[in-house]
Design a protein around this motif. Sequence first.
Motif, PDB file in Angstrom:
ATOM      1  N   SER A  19      -5.866  -2.671  -3.639  1.00  0.00           N
ATOM      2  CA  SER A  19      -5.394  -3.195  -2.433  1.00  0.00           C
ATOM      3  C   SER A  19      -5.035  -2.876  -0.633  1.00  0.00           C
ATOM      4  O   SER A  19      -5.054  -3.094  -0.219  1.00  0.00           O
ATOM      5  CB  SER A  19      -3.730  -3.028  -2.735  1.00  0.00           C
ATOM      6  N   ALA A  20      -5.483  -1.347  -0.795  1.00  0.00           N
ATOM      7  CA  ALA A  20      -5.649  -0.960   0.985  1.00  0.00           C
ATOM      8  C   ALA A  20      -6.905  -1.256   0.614  1.00  0.00           C
ATOM      9  O   ALA A  20      -6.672  -1.452   2.575  1.00  0.00           O
ATOM     10  CB  ALA A  20      -5.902   1.146   0.731  1.00  0.00           C
ATOM     11  N   GLU A  21      -7.842  -1.593   0.295  1.00  0.00           N
ATOM     12  CA  GLU A  21      -9.014  -2.193   0.659  1.00  0.00           C
ATOM     13  C   GLU A  21      -9.282  -3.145   1.064  1.00  0.00           C
ATOM     14  O   GLU A  21      -8.890  -4.160   1.912  1.00  0.00           O
ATOM     15  CB  GLU A  21     -10.223  -2.590   0.007  1.00  0.00           C
ATOM     16  N   ALA A  58       0.839  -1.001   0.205  1.00  0.00           N
ATOM     17  CA  ALA A  58       0.356  -0.745   0.047  1.00  0.00           C
ATOM     18  C   ALA A  58       0.833   1.305   0.577  1.00  0.00           C
ATOM     19  O   ALA A  58       0.809   2.464  -0.677  1.00  0.00           O
ATOM     20  CB  ALA A  58      -0.423  -0.212   0.868  1.00  0.00           C
ATOM     21  N   GLU A  59       2.004   1.061   0.776  1.00  0.00           N
ATOM     22  CA  GLU A  59       2.580   2.873   0.909  1.00  0.00           C
ATOM     23  C   GLU A  59       3.894   2.320  -0.639  1.00  0.00           C
ATOM     24  O   GLU A  59       4.140   3.933  -0.357  1.00  0.00           O
ATOM     25  CB  GLU A  59       3.942   1.965   1.816  1.00  0.00           C
ATOM     26  N   GLN A  74      -6.020   1.483  -5.256  1.00  0.00           N
ATOM     27  CA  GLN A  74      -7.557   1.343  -4.762  1.00  0.00           C
ATOM     28  C   GLN A  74      -7.476  -0.148  -3.468  1.00  0.00           C
ATOM     29  O   GLN A  74      -7.741  -0.097  -2.536  1.00  0.00           O
ATOM     30  CB  GLN A  74      -8.462   2.116  -3.965  1.00  0.00           C
ATOM     31  N   TRP A  87     -13.582   6.450   0.607  1.00  0.00           N
ATOM     32  CA  TRP A  87     -14.006   4.830   1.250  1.00  0.00           C
ATOM     33  C   TRP A  87     -14.365   4.897   2.503  1.00  0.00           C
ATOM     34  O   TRP A  87     -15.450   4.195   2.457  1.00  0.00           O
ATOM     35  CB  TRP A  87     -12.342   5.005   1.144  1.00  0.00           C
ATOM     36  N   ASP A  98      -4.860  13.377   0.025  1.00  0.00           N
ATOM     37  CA  ASP A  98      -5.456  11.456   0.253  1.00  0.00           C
ATOM     38  C   ASP A  98      -6.927  11.923   0.743  1.00  0.00           C
ATOM     39  O   ASP A  98      -7.677  10.710   0.885  1.00  0.00           O
ATOM     40  CB  ASP A  98      -4.703  11.171   0.317  1.00  0.00           C
TER      41      ASP A  98
END
Length: 111
Positions: free
Chosen positions: A26-28, A18-19, A24, A92, A85
Amino acid sequence: AAEEEAEATKAAAAVEEAEGGASQSSAEALAQELCFLPEVFVFDLDDTVWHGDIDLTTGPPFALAEGAGGKVSAKDGDGVTPFPDVSGIFDWLERSGRRAAIASSTGRGDW
């Protein structure tokens, strides 16, 4: 203990992805790896949601500029600009049925 270590390694890999500018989804996926997600996320405003201090502007009424990442303008046109962000984070939160709250204060009295 081995299960906990495996989960921690998996979560760390997801954070690293994620970093690294991951999508998105992957963040979820990272969010789903956590033990739980709170229903309410609490934010400070100054230098957290936006750059600068809203209480150092000319004051209300405030207006949000159209479009993603729009400036929050004070009565004389000065204001603060949300960090890049922020819009995605709040999108989200809304999509996932979560709520946002504010915990912020100022030493400034009435406008």
